[in-house]
Design an enzyme around this catalytic site. Structure first.
Site, PDB file in Angstrom:
ATOM      1  N   ASP A 113      32.057  42.634  26.573  1.00  0.00           N
ATOM      2  CA  ASP A 113      33.463  42.396  26.888  1.00  0.00           C
ATOM      3  C   ASP A 113      34.303  42.335  25.610  1.00  0.00           C
ATOM      4  O   ASP A 113      33.811  41.909  24.568  1.00  0.00           O
ATOM      5  CB  ASP A 113      33.565  41.067  27.649  1.00  0.00           C
TER       6      ASP A 113
ATOM      7  N   ASN B 121      35.488  48.102  38.068  1.00  0.00           N
ATOM      8  CA  ASN B 121      36.202  48.785  36.984  1.00  0.00           C
ATOM      9  C   ASN B 121      36.974  50.028  37.442  1.00  0.00           C
ATOM     10  O   ASN B 121      37.833  50.533  36.715  1.00  0.00           O
ATOM     11  CB  ASN B 121      35.241  49.183  35.844  1.00  0.00           C
TER      12      ASN B 121
HETATM   13  C1  FPP Z   1      34.657  45.786  28.547  1.00  0.00           C
HETATM   14  O1  FPP Z   1      35.723  45.579  27.626  1.00  0.00           O
HETATM   15  C2  FPP Z   1      33.970  47.063  28.303  1.00  0.00           C
HETATM   16  C3  FPP Z   1      33.832  48.098  29.203  1.00  0.00           C
HETATM   17  C4  FPP Z   1      34.360  48.050  30.579  1.00  0.00           C
HETATM   18  C5  FPP Z   1      33.162  49.364  28.829  1.00  0.00           C
HETATM   19  C6  FPP Z   1      31.891  49.193  28.043  1.00  0.00           C
HETATM   20  C7  FPP Z   1      31.319  50.508  27.715  1.00  0.00           C
HETATM   21  C8  FPP Z   1      30.835  50.862  26.508  1.00  0.00           C
HETATM   22  C9  FPP Z   1      30.800  49.961  25.334  1.00  0.00           C
HETATM   23  C10 FPP Z   1      30.249  52.222  26.325  1.00  0.00           C
HETATM   24  C11 FPP Z   1      28.756  52.236  26.608  1.00  0.00           C
HETATM   25  C12 FPP Z   1      28.262  53.627  26.576  1.00  0.00           C
HETATM   26  C13 FPP Z   1      27.067  54.071  27.085  1.00  0.00           C
HETATM   27  C14 FPP Z   1      26.745  55.510  27.073  1.00  0.00           C
HETATM   28  C15 FPP Z   1      26.095  53.179  27.686  1.00  0.00           C
HETATM   29  P1  FPP Z   1      37.182  45.426  28.207  1.00  0.00           P
HETATM   30  O2  FPP Z   1      37.803  46.776  28.309  1.00  0.00           O
HETATM   31  O3  FPP Z   1      37.135  44.672  29.492  1.00  0.00           O
HETATM   32  O4  FPP Z   1      37.894  44.588  27.101  1.00  0.00           O
HETATM   33  P2  FPP Z   1      39.091  43.554  27.331  1.00  0.00           P
HETATM   34  O5  FPP Z   1      38.544  42.451  28.193  1.00  0.00           O
HETATM   35  O6  FPP Z   1      39.405  43.107  25.949  1.00  0.00           O
HETATM   36  O7  FPP Z   1      40.206  44.303  27.980  1.00  0.00           O
END
Ligand code: FPP
Length: 251
Positions: A29, A77
């Site tokens: 996160d 998501n």
């Molecule tokens: C949450 O941060 C993150 C995600 C929804 C995406 C995570 C995906 C990756 C790191 C890529 C992984 C890739 C592979 C191929 C496995 P957020 O967007 O919720 O952050 P925020 O809470 O600060 O808005």
């Protein structure tokens, strides 16, 4: 020729190699906030998040942790802006294509769990190739939860068991924990010993609801793109200080 491990590759001396988690789960996160703090578009945080995930996989390999499960995309998501969802789908696909050769070299066995049939066809194809190609690798077991929801997984297991009862294959009495877990996406994976969530949120967010029953939960304020070896070291130190009783009392 064997290369001598560098200091960073060796297990830090304050960690007990015999009491490491066998399966670590991560809720990655804080990508969006990481980008926001730098005046960058959110998607740049996701890109950086991939680097952090790769680094964690390497660290697990170096320190002798055999399994890692990462929450890449939840069933919830889809509710994000369509451009961000599209970016993530393309990112997963590109990363898989780009990293396959290295996963083979490093003997990573990758698998995806979740409702994969709802993902774009081109991503499904890339996932199928990566899972097939790496199926016999003998290194770290890397599980990526994509379009995954814990409640949906449990409902899916219930439907599948109900069908078996209806077809007369089993009786209702035969439904126990062991049978139930065989109907989960993670049937042949051990339950996580440690769940790490970055960015300070104290929630499970529909991740591995059945499997996390006895996991130690570690939350850090570090945002996912900044989660590095030293942050993982801290998480493992905290884990090794916990008294895991599994509902019993200490002997
Ligand atoms: C949450 O941060 C993150 C995600 C929804 C995406 C995570 C995906 C990756 C790191 C890529 C992984 C890739 C592979 C191929 C496995 P957020 O967007 O919720 O952050 P925020 O809470 O600060 O808005």
């Amino acid at each position: 020729m064997t290369t001598k491990p560098t200091l960073l590759q060796q297990l830090p001396p304050d960690l007990d190699g015999n009491r490491l988690p066998k399966q670590v789960a991560v809720i990655m996160d804080g990508n969006g906030r990481w980008a926001g703090q730098r005046g960058l578009p959110r998607v740049m945080g996701h890109r950086k998040g991939v680097d952090a995930l790769k680094a964690l996989l390497r660290c697990c390999r170096d320190w002798g942790i055999p399994g890692l499960t990462a929450y890449a995309f939840s069933t919830e998501n889809w509710g994000r802006p369509s451009e961000e969802v599209a970016f993530l789908m393309t990112l997963f696909e590109r990363v898989l294509r780009r990293e396959l050769a290295e996963m083979m070299r490093e003997q990573v066995r990758i698998r995806f769990v979740g409702n994969l049939s709802a993902l774009p066809d081109s991503l499904q194809a890339e996932i199928a190739v990566a899972m097939e190609e790496t199926a016999n690798n003998t290194g770290i077991e890397f599980t990526v939860a994509t379009n995954y929801g814990g409640r949906q997984e449990i409902l899916r297991a219930c439907r599948s068991i109900a069908q078996q009862v209806q077809d007369g294959e089993i009786t209702a009495d035969a439904i126990d924990e062991q049978l139930f877990r065989q109907h989960l996406y993670t049937a042949d994976l051990p339950d996580p010993d440690l769940l790490i969530r970055t960015s300070g949120e104290m929630r499970i967010s529909n991740f591995l609801l059945w499997q996390l029953a006895y996991a130690e939960i570690y939350v850090t304020d570090t945002l996912w793109p900044d989660f590095d070896r030293s942050a993982f070291h801290q998480a493992l130190l905290a884990y090794q200080k916990r008294d895991r009783r599994f509902g019993k009392i200490r002997e």
